[in-house]
Design an enzyme around this catalytic site. Structure first.
Site, short mmCIF file in Angstrom:
data_model
loop_
_atom_site.label_atom_id
_atom_site.label_comp_id
_atom_site.label_asym_id
_atom_site.label_seq_id
_atom_site.Cartn_x
_atom_site.Cartn_y
_atom_site.Cartn_z
N GLU A 102 137.09 -44.53 -41.27
CA GLU A 102 138.51 -44.23 -41.00
C GLU A 102 139.28 -44.28 -42.32
O GLU A 102 139.00 -45.11 -43.17
CB GLU A 102 139.05 -45.29 -40.03
CG GLU A 102 140.41 -45.00 -39.45
CD GLU A 102 140.85 -46.08 -38.45
OE1 GLU A 102 140.11 -46.36 -37.48
OE2 GLU A 102 141.93 -46.65 -38.66
N ASP A 104 143.36 -44.26 -43.42
CA ASP A 104 144.66 -44.43 -42.75
C ASP A 104 145.88 -44.39 -43.65
O ASP A 104 145.92 -45.10 -44.66
CB ASP A 104 144.77 -45.84 -42.13
CG ASP A 104 143.75 -46.12 -41.07
OD1 ASP A 104 143.58 -45.28 -40.21
OD2 ASP A 104 143.13 -47.21 -41.14
N GLU A 106 149.65 -45.66 -42.66
CA GLU A 106 150.41 -46.32 -41.60
C GLU A 106 151.81 -46.65 -42.11
O GLU A 106 151.95 -47.43 -43.06
CB GLU A 106 149.70 -47.61 -41.16
CG GLU A 106 148.41 -47.33 -40.39
CD GLU A 106 147.56 -48.58 -40.17
OE1 GLU A 106 146.89 -48.64 -39.14
OE2 GLU A 106 147.57 -49.48 -41.03
#
Ligand SMILES: *[C@@H]1O[C@H](CO)[C@@H](O)[C@H](O)[C@H]1NC(C)=O
Ligand SMILES: *[C@@H]1O[C@H](CO)[C@@H](O)[C@H](O)[C@H]1NC(C)=O
Length: 290
Positions: A102, A104, A106
């Site tokens: 993953e 990311d 955010e």
């Protein structure tokens, strides 16, 4: 504050290298589908834009129809304004199944008038715990900005408006885990008030709901793989017939290196690599990514 303006100019001059020419012309439905909270997703301007919303009942999100094994991914995002404490707008690549990979972005909301934090994280072989946080040199709720992820056999780079804010090198030859699995692109808006703002102390104020994030730019520069379980170690997606795999994308240019260093020195607010409480000995990758 305005130092980055100087760095922007060379990026604009060589902006063609980022291949964003078709940006904005591709509709949402061509490459993406709603994956969560369908009644909280609104298509705008004939699919050229998407509004995600979150209220007490549900958040919402969308994902790419295809899986990818390399690429230079991007979305234009405008995050929720006013009091967004506890609200997380996430844009990421993720594999399906076990020991997942993953990558990311955010955006951690904040009380009205207080700045957003942009957190990045990387999971490889199911292991995350690689958080970095920056404050931005602009208000991400005031306008659309470009958020990009370069992923090729040599490096992962996170960009904000073409400025590299994080580099993660493929050092699998010395034992650093690097994302290798086919990944989908996803964007979600959700309630993260157990952790996102002031370590979970600043809770979501639902009088400001529904919270709304806006996204654009649904063309995808990526090497797609047929199956979500395909490992890209067949090298199909490593080919330099894909422009993002070419040598100029194997490392930052000298100009980008300067901009990256500027972000590290002026905007970095948290780095797991220097968190001695969590990691008395910095993880192996930490010595390669500066
Ligand atoms: C990472 O680099 C190694 C060479 O050091 C290469 O064999 C491997 O395929 C690369 N990983 C990915 C996902 O491209
Ligand atoms: C939520 O925001 C409203 C409007 O600003 C305010 O009156 C109220 O006290 C806030 N609630 C909480 C729990 O902070």
């Amino acid at each position: 504050m305005s130092c980055l303006i100087f760095f922007l100019v060379p990026f604009l001059v060589c902006g063609g290298a980022f291949g964003s020419g078709r940006n904005g012309k591709i509709g949402f439905d061509e490459n993406y589908k709603v994956i969560w909270g369908g009644d909280h997703v609104v298509s705008l301007n004939q699919g050229k834009g998407i509004q995600l919303s979150m209220d007490k009942v549900s958040g919402s999100g969308f994902g790419s129809k295809m899986n990818y094994g390399s690429g230079f991914f991007h979305l234009k995002i405008k995050v929720p304004d006013r009091d967004s404490a506890g609200v997380v707008t996430a844009y990421y690549l993720t594999s399906q199944g076990e020991r997942h990979d993953e990558v990311d972005f955010e955006f951690l909301g904040n009380r009205e008038g207080k700045p957003y934090t942009l957190q990045t994280n990387i999971f490889a072989e199911g292991k995350g715990n690689k958080e970095q946080r920056i404050r931005l040199w602009f208000d991400p709720s005031a306008d659309f900005h470009d958020y990009r992820i370069l992923w090729n056999p040599h490096q992962l780079v996170f960009y904000v408006d073409n400025i590299p804010i994080r580099v993660y090198k493929n050092k699998s030859n010395v034992g650093v885990a690097y994302p290798t699995k086919a990944m989908q692109i996803e964007a979600t808006l959700w309630d993260g008030d157990s952790w996102a703002t002031d370590g979970g102390k600043a809770k979501t104020n639902w009088t400001f709901a529904p919270f709304k994030a806006y996204l654009q730019g649904f063309d995808i520069n990526g090497c797609h793989l047929q199956s979500s379980t395909t490992h890209n170690n067949n090298f199909a997606c490593a080919s330099d017939k894909f422009w993002w795999n070419k040598q100029q994308f194997w490392q930052l240019s000298p100009t980008q290196q300067v901009a990256y260093h500027n972000v590290k020195t002026k905007y970095l607010t948290y780095d797991y690599c220097s968190d001695k409480t969590r990691f008395p000995v910095p993880p192996l990758e930490c010595s390669y990514n500066y």
